[in-house]
Design an enzyme around this catalytic site. Structure first.
Site, short mmCIF file in Angstrom:
data_model
loop_
_atom_site.label_atom_id
_atom_site.label_comp_id
_atom_site.label_asym_id
_atom_site.label_seq_id
_atom_site.Cartn_x
_atom_site.Cartn_y
_atom_site.Cartn_z
CG ASN A 8 -1.73 1.23 1.37
OD1 ASN A 8 -1.77 2.06 0.46
ND2 ASN A 8 -2.41 1.37 2.51
CE LYS A 10 -0.21 3.13 4.82
NZ LYS A 10 -0.09 3.21 6.27
CG HIS A 91 -5.79 1.92 5.28
ND1 HIS A 91 -5.37 2.83 6.22
CD2 HIS A 91 -4.78 1.04 5.10
CE1 HIS A 91 -4.14 2.50 6.59
NE2 HIS A 91 -3.75 1.43 5.93
CD GLU A 93 -2.83 5.41 6.83
OE1 GLU A 93 -2.78 5.43 5.59
OE2 GLU A 93 -1.92 4.92 7.53
CD GLU A 158 -3.32 -2.37 7.24
OE1 GLU A 158 -2.29 -2.67 6.65
OE2 GLU A 158 -3.89 -1.27 7.11
N GLY A 164 2.82 2.30 10.89
CA GLY A 164 3.82 3.36 10.79
C GLY A 164 4.54 3.67 12.08
CB SER A 203 5.35 -1.81 12.03
OG SER A 203 5.00 -0.47 12.32
P1 13P Z 1 3.13 0.45 7.63
O1 13P Z 1 3.63 -0.86 7.02
O2 13P Z 1 3.84 1.65 7.10
O3 13P Z 1 3.05 0.36 9.11
O4 13P Z 1 1.62 0.62 7.09
C1 13P Z 1 0.74 -0.46 7.19
C2 13P Z 1 -0.48 -0.11 6.43
O5 13P Z 1 -1.24 0.75 6.83
C3 13P Z 1 -0.72 -0.84 5.19
O6 13P Z 1 -2.00 -0.61 4.71
#
Ligand code: 13P
Length: 243
Positions: A8, A10, A91, A93, A158, A164, A203
């Site tokens: 992803n 983002k 997601h 976010e 997740e 992150g 992560s």
């Molecule tokens: P990270 O791997 O940067 O922690 O992000 C995970 C994520 O949100 C994947 O959709």
């Protein structure tokens, strides 16, 4: 089935970087099924760059409607038309930044399925919810209300506090949550729930991928930051196994 390693991106990446990244993925045989989910404008370039390979392509969102007056949104049918086969939905976010409720996510999942896309539906608890012992209940509620009855696709667990942050749940916590998700999927979808891939996200990186991907009911990983460099992404995929 091979484990699935999905990246992803983002809100990262450039058009100029697509050729080298895609070339690096194509150049290395991987034990995993690879999927890259870049920002919308990069989908056509990635579709060309992945043509003739078995690397999957996905978007990061779609609208619940097939078309119409929704400025800034993107229809699932158009995502499919430009060459993607997957779409990440729900997601954390997007749930946070765009106030997407479970009902909104369910509407998007329906639209994705109607357009022939495989949805990758994200669920996961906050740190407060985990500390309160509510993590499994929160995730079960998200599954019940985010997945419509026609759901066929993938689920990504997740935990929000692991995204992150460099922190991951313990192997025991990942195992327990994936078992809870499997049980909920089997109850909700008697025909497909036993085989729905359940990805872990938060992560994930080369140094922890082997341990995470070895856990029961982990069907792969949804990778954020570590998917931006092809070498790191491939190093995670190298730990994948057949499940
Ligand atoms: P990270 O791997 O940067 O922690 O992000 C995970 C994520 O949100 C994947 O959709």
């Amino acid at each position: 089935m091979r484990q699935i390693i999905a990246g992803n991106w983002k809100m990262n990446g450039t058009l100029a970087g697509v050729t080298a990244y895609a070339g690096a993925l194509r150049a290395q045989a991987s034990p995993a099924t690879l999927i890259i989910c870049p920002p919308f404008p990069l989908l056509p370039a990635f579709a060309s760059a992945f043509a003739g390979s078995d690397i999957g392509l996905g978007a990061q969102d779609c609208h619940a409607n097939a078309s119409g007056a929704h400025t800034g949104d993107v229809a699932a049918g158009l995502i499919k038309e430009v060459g993607a086969a997957y779409v990440i939905l729900g997601h954390s976010e997007r749930r946070a930044d765009h106030a997407e409720s479970n009902a909104v996510v369910a509407g998007k999942v329906k639209a994705a399925l109607a357009a022939g896309l495989a949805p990758i539906v994200c669920v996961g608890e906050s740190e407060t919810e985990r500390d309160a012992g509510e993590a499994e209940d929160v995730v079960r509620t998200q599954l019940t209300h985010s997945l419509p009855e026609e759901f066929i696709g993938l689920v990504a667990y997740e935990p929000i506090w692991a995204i992150g942050t460099g922190r991951t749940p313990t192997p025991a916590d990942i195992t327990a949550m994936h078992a809870a998700i499997r049980a909920a999927l089997v109850a909700q979808f008697p025909k497909t729930g036993a085989t729905t891939p359940i990805l872990y996200g938060g992560s994930a990186k080369p140094s922890n991928a082997g341990a995470i991907l070895a856990l029961p009911e982990v069907g792969g990983a949804l990778v954020g930051g570590a998917s931006l460099q092809a070498a790191e992404f491939l190093a995670i995929a190298a730990s994948a196994r057949v499940v």
